[in-house]
Scaffold this motif. Structure first.
Motif, short mmCIF file in Angstrom:
data_model
loop_
_atom_site.label_atom_id
_atom_site.label_comp_id
_atom_site.label_asym_id
_atom_site.label_seq_id
_atom_site.Cartn_x
_atom_site.Cartn_y
_atom_site.Cartn_z
N SER A 15 0.81 -1.22 0.00
CA SER A 15 0.00 0.00 0.00
C SER A 15 0.84 1.27 0.00
O SER A 15 0.44 2.28 -0.57
CB SER A 15 -0.92 0.03 1.22
OG SER A 15 -1.82 -1.05 1.18
N VAL A 16 2.00 1.23 0.64
CA VAL A 16 2.81 2.43 0.78
C VAL A 16 3.78 2.64 -0.39
O VAL A 16 4.22 3.77 -0.61
CB VAL A 16 3.56 2.42 2.13
CG1 VAL A 16 4.76 1.51 2.08
CG2 VAL A 16 3.99 3.81 2.52
N CYS A 17 4.07 1.63 -1.16
CA CYS A 17 5.06 1.75 -2.24
C CYS A 17 4.49 2.53 -3.43
O CYS A 17 3.61 2.03 -4.13
CB CYS A 17 5.54 0.39 -2.70
SG CYS A 17 6.80 0.50 -4.00
N PRO A 18 5.02 3.73 -3.70
CA PRO A 18 4.51 4.53 -4.81
C PRO A 18 4.97 4.04 -6.17
O PRO A 18 4.48 4.50 -7.20
CB PRO A 18 5.07 5.93 -4.52
CG PRO A 18 6.33 5.67 -3.78
CD PRO A 18 6.06 4.43 -2.95
N PHE A 19 5.89 3.09 -6.20
CA PHE A 19 6.44 2.60 -7.46
C PHE A 19 5.87 1.25 -7.88
O PHE A 19 6.20 0.74 -8.94
CB PHE A 19 7.97 2.51 -7.35
CG PHE A 19 8.58 3.82 -6.96
CD1 PHE A 19 8.73 4.83 -7.90
CD2 PHE A 19 8.96 4.06 -5.66
CE1 PHE A 19 9.26 6.05 -7.53
CE2 PHE A 19 9.50 5.27 -5.28
CZ PHE A 19 9.65 6.28 -6.23
#
Length: 59
Positions: A15-19
């Motif tokens: 959920s937190v990984c923008p990539f």
């Protein structure tokens, strides 16, 4: 590569990984774990910062 050896498959890191570098995969024994695609990961550390298993380990 795993996010952490103590991964419980909660998905917080996904959920937190923008990539989009992290996927939850099912292992042969039926459990799940987060796996990082090193070709996409930029090494920001966001996954380790949000990981509840890492937080417990670091206390």
């Amino acid at each position: 590569m795993k996010v952490t050896e103590k991964c419980v498959g909660c998905g917080a890191c996904v959920s937190v990984c923008p990539f989009g570098a992290i996927d939850i995969v099912e292992k042969e024994d039926g459990t799940v774990e987060a796996v990082i695609d090193q070709d996409v990961c930029v090494g920001c550390g966001g996954c380790a910062n949000v990981c509840p298993a890492e937080a417990i380990e670091n206390k």
